[in-house]
Design a protein around this motif. Structure first.
Motif, mmCIF file in Angstrom:
data_model
loop_
_atom_site.group_PDB
_atom_site.id
_atom_site.type_symbol
_atom_site.label_atom_id
_atom_site.label_comp_id
_atom_site.label_asym_id
_atom_site.label_seq_id
_atom_site.Cartn_x
_atom_site.Cartn_y
_atom_site.Cartn_z
ATOM 1 N N GLY A 294 0.795 -1.215 0.000
ATOM 2 C CA GLY A 294 0.000 0.000 0.000
ATOM 3 C C GLY A 294 0.829 1.267 0.000
ATOM 4 N N ALA A 295 2.165 1.135 0.095
ATOM 5 C CA ALA A 295 3.027 2.321 0.097
ATOM 6 C C ALA A 295 2.979 3.052 -1.240
ATOM 7 C CB ALA A 295 4.467 1.930 0.417
ATOM 8 N N VAL A 296 2.777 2.302 -2.330
ATOM 9 C CA VAL A 296 2.657 2.892 -3.659
ATOM 10 C C VAL A 296 1.324 2.480 -4.262
ATOM 11 C CG1 VAL A 296 3.534 2.829 -6.034
ATOM 12 C CG2 VAL A 296 5.132 3.044 -4.127
ATOM 13 N N LYS A 297 0.522 3.470 -4.604
ATOM 14 C CA LYS A 297 -0.747 3.232 -5.299
ATOM 15 C C LYS A 297 -0.568 3.661 -6.750
ATOM 16 C CE LYS A 297 -3.639 3.753 -1.186
ATOM 17 N NZ LYS A 297 -2.489 3.738 -0.264
ATOM 18 N N VAL A 298 -0.988 2.817 -7.663
ATOM 19 C CA VAL A 298 -0.775 3.064 -9.091
ATOM 20 C C VAL A 298 -1.938 3.869 -9.654
ATOM 21 C CG1 VAL A 298 -0.420 2.016 -11.348
ATOM 22 C CG2 VAL A 298 0.543 0.945 -9.294
ATOM 23 N N GLU A 299 -1.620 4.982 -10.276
ATOM 24 C CA GLU A 299 -2.616 5.871 -10.851
ATOM 25 C C GLU A 299 -2.658 5.668 -12.372
ATOM 26 O OE1 GLU A 299 -5.522 8.955 -10.598
ATOM 27 O OE2 GLU A 299 -4.363 8.145 -8.919
ATOM 28 N N ILE A 300 -3.741 5.046 -12.868
ATOM 29 C CA ILE A 300 -3.960 4.941 -14.312
ATOM 30 C C ILE A 300 -4.812 6.134 -14.713
ATOM 31 C CG2 ILE A 300 -4.897 3.556 -16.202
ATOM 32 C CD1 ILE A 300 -4.380 1.076 -14.475
ATOM 33 N N GLY A 301 -4.159 7.128 -15.296
ATOM 34 C CA GLY A 301 -4.843 8.388 -15.571
ATOM 35 C C GLY A 301 -5.765 8.354 -16.763
ATOM 36 N N GLN A 302 -5.392 7.580 -17.796
ATOM 37 C CA GLN A 302 -6.186 7.548 -19.020
ATOM 38 C C GLN A 302 -5.851 6.292 -19.814
ATOM 39 O OE1 GLN A 302 -4.468 10.859 -18.424
ATOM 40 N NE2 GLN A 302 -2.743 9.437 -18.472
ATOM 41 N N THR A 303 -6.831 5.841 -20.601
ATOM 42 C CA THR A 303 -6.639 4.697 -21.497
ATOM 43 C C THR A 303 -7.096 5.087 -22.897
ATOM 44 O OG1 THR A 303 -8.825 3.748 -21.051
ATOM 45 C CG2 THR A 303 -7.008 3.044 -19.622
ATOM 46 N N PHE A 304 -6.454 4.486 -23.892
ATOM 47 C CA PHE A 304 -6.798 4.703 -25.294
ATOM 48 C C PHE A 304 -6.862 3.357 -25.998
ATOM 49 C CE2 PHE A 304 -4.657 8.569 -23.983
ATOM 50 C CZ PHE A 304 -5.296 9.603 -24.676
ATOM 51 N N PRO A 305 -7.799 3.161 -26.918
ATOM 52 C CA PRO A 305 -7.719 1.972 -27.770
ATOM 53 C C PRO A 305 -6.433 2.030 -28.592
ATOM 54 C CG PRO A 305 -9.839 3.100 -28.035
ATOM 55 C CD PRO A 305 -8.949 4.022 -27.269
ATOM 56 N N LEU A 306 -5.888 0.869 -28.936
ATOM 57 C CA LEU A 306 -4.657 0.836 -29.725
ATOM 58 C C LEU A 306 -4.807 1.637 -31.018
ATOM 59 C CD1 LEU A 306 -1.791 -0.347 -29.827
ATOM 60 C CD2 LEU A 306 -2.740 -2.342 -31.009
ATOM 61 N N ALA A 307 -6.016 1.647 -31.574
ATOM 62 C CA ALA A 307 -6.263 2.390 -32.820
ATOM 63 C C ALA A 307 -6.083 3.896 -32.644
ATOM 64 C CB ALA A 307 -7.664 2.089 -33.340
ATOM 65 N N GLU A 308 -6.113 4.384 -31.392
ATOM 66 C CA GLU A 308 -5.951 5.814 -31.131
ATOM 67 C C GLU A 308 -4.550 6.139 -30.625
ATOM 68 O OE1 GLU A 308 -9.107 7.217 -28.613
ATOM 69 O OE2 GLU A 308 -10.686 6.445 -29.941
ATOM 70 N N VAL A 309 -3.575 5.384 -31.104
ATOM 71 C CA VAL A 309 -2.206 5.560 -30.645
ATOM 72 C C VAL A 309 -1.679 6.963 -30.939
ATOM 73 C CG1 VAL A 309 -1.246 4.579 -32.788
ATOM 74 C CG2 VAL A 309 0.118 4.562 -30.678
ATOM 75 N N ARG A 310 -2.072 7.553 -32.050
ATOM 76 C CA ARG A 310 -1.592 8.909 -32.360
ATOM 77 C C ARG A 310 -2.092 9.911 -31.319
ATOM 78 N NH1 ARG A 310 -2.559 9.504 -38.941
ATOM 79 N NH2 ARG A 310 -1.138 7.803 -39.594
ATOM 80 N N GLN A 311 -3.361 9.813 -30.981
ATOM 81 C CA GLN A 311 -3.925 10.724 -29.973
ATOM 82 C C GLN A 311 -3.253 10.525 -28.619
ATOM 83 O OE1 GLN A 311 -5.560 8.917 -32.295
ATOM 84 N NE2 GLN A 311 -7.707 9.575 -32.525
ATOM 85 N N ALA A 312 -2.947 9.272 -28.298
ATOM 86 C CA ALA A 312 -2.279 8.983 -27.028
ATOM 87 C C ALA A 312 -0.898 9.636 -26.983
ATOM 88 C CB ALA A 312 -2.171 7.476 -26.828
ATOM 89 N N HIS A 313 -0.142 9.523 -28.077
ATOM 90 C CA HIS A 313 1.189 10.138 -28.129
ATOM 91 C C HIS A 313 1.100 11.655 -28.031
ATOM 92 C CE1 HIS A 313 4.584 7.276 -29.310
ATOM 93 N NE2 HIS A 313 3.590 6.516 -28.866
ATOM 94 N N GLU A 314 0.128 12.242 -28.696
ATOM 95 C CA GLU A 314 -0.026 13.698 -28.649
ATOM 96 C C GLU A 314 -0.359 14.161 -27.241
ATOM 97 O OE1 GLU A 314 -2.974 14.183 -31.632
ATOM 98 O OE2 GLU A 314 -1.532 14.211 -33.298
ATOM 99 N N ALA A 315 -1.184 13.400 -26.539
ATOM 100 C CA ALA A 315 -1.550 13.767 -25.170
ATOM 101 C C ALA A 315 -0.341 13.688 -24.241
ATOM 102 C CB ALA A 315 -2.671 12.859 -24.666
ATOM 103 N N LEU A 316 0.459 12.634 -24.373
ATOM 104 C CA LEU A 316 1.629 12.486 -23.521
ATOM 105 C C LEU A 316 2.668 13.555 -23.831
ATOM 106 C CD1 LEU A 316 3.035 10.808 -21.322
ATOM 107 C CD2 LEU A 316 4.024 9.411 -23.143
#
Length: 329
Positions: A294-316
């Motif tokens: 419990g010392a580290v909690k993992v934060e998954i901020g957002q998910t993208f379908p693989l088909a939206e890889v370009r949008q994911a890269h632009e967001a990052l």
């Protein structure tokens, strides 16, 4: 159930912006000696993917992309002893190609995922979490009472490293780019938060530490933060550069380190800290242990379908993400 003959995978044939990434149909490979075929459940997105896409870290082209994923072993090659079909595994090292439905890996580059860790969490945390592990334990050994500076404290590595360092007894000073990210950083280990585009980072660090400066500055931003990082260190302090989100650091005269108080600068990479199977397993085990505690909690901020890889890269690349980002095949 038999495997399909083809799969969707991301490929690119020249370096550039997110527009160079294409989702194409390619054959599903068969594992050779010492290899395993993984059906990816989730794929982690990381800045190293952007560096490789742009050519900062050039890859032989054409190429796939991605180093971090988690899934299930679907087939094993001759001589494989670490895993069997049906095992839950995760990867965070070469070869690239994780942006795909199926990923062929050497068995020595994968780790077993414990039953109490979800595959989504594993995909979100392997590369970033093992990076945090070597940064706080080995590139610089954070200990009780240390004051540390952490740039991009609301990013994928930052949220993990902040919590981990806090659990070791450090006082964490995080830098972020917005009020929303400041709240996120505070909730994940940062005792103090500096808005880097509104405040003088080094001056605030010296104010917070009552003029002492920090024992270590963790800097994944690079060009934009290098000067502030150096100026924030105490005598014999260490600057750990582990990324170039704003561009590479320009050349500098090492004599500056002497004048700044006998400072240290290192530019490590995860892959030199998990170079052997033993190191890889130990780093992953330490990571899973701090998550389990419990010392580290993992934060998954957002998910993208693989088909939206370009949008994911632009967001990052545009620093519009928080925590870890997942691609779902």
């Amino acid at each position: 159930m038999s495997l399909p003959s083809t799969q969707s995978a991301v490929r690119f044939d020249h370096h550039g912006g997110a527009e160079v990434l294409d989702l194409v149909e390619v054959p599903v490979p068969s594992p050779g000696p010492g290899e395993i075929l993984i059906r990816n459940v989730a794929v982690g997105l990381n800045f190293i993917d952007i560096y490789q896409r742009t050519g900062l870290y050039p890859l032989p082209l054409p190429s796939g992309l991605g180093k971090e994923s988690a899934g299930v072993v679907e087939a094993v090659g001759e001589g494989v002893t670490r895993f069997k079909v049906g095992d839950r595994v995760a990867t965070a090292t070469a070869p690239v190609g994780a942006y795909s439905q199926f990923h062929l890996m050497p068995e020595t580059a994968a780790v077993a995922v414990p039953d109490d860790i979800s595959l989504e969490v594993a995909a979100a945390v392997m590369l970033k979490g093992m990076t945090a592990e070597f940064l706080v334990n080995r590139a610089f050994h954070v200990k009780q009472g240390d004051e540390i500076l952490l740039h991009a404290a609301a990013g994928g590595v930052g949220l993990i490293l902040g919590q981990w360092a806090k659990s070791l007894g450090a006082t964490v000073i995080g830098t972020v780019g917005s009020e929303a990210k400041a709240e996120l950083a505070k909730a994940h280990g940062s005792d103090h938060v500096i808005l880097y585009d509104r405040e003088d980072v080094a001056a605030r660090v010296k104010d917070i530490t009552k003029g002492r400066g920090v024992a270590v500055a963790y800097d994944s931003v690079g060009q934009d933060t290098f000067e502030a990082s150096l100026a924030s260190l105490k005598r014999r302090g260490t600057l750990v550069l582990f990324g170039n989100a704003s561009g590479p650091v320009p050349p500098f005269d090492p004599l500056r380190l002497s004048r700044g108080g006998s400072l240290y600068v290192t530019r490590p990479t995860l892959f030199d800290y998990v170079a052997t199977v033993e190191e890889l397993d130990a780093s992953a085990a330490a990571l899973f242990a701090v998550i389990r505690s419990g010392a580290v909690k993992v934060e998954i901020g957002q998910t993208f379908p693989l088909a939206e890889v370009r949008q994911a890269h632009e967001a990052l690349a545009g620093r519009k993400t928080t925590g870890s980002t997942l691609l779902i095949p």
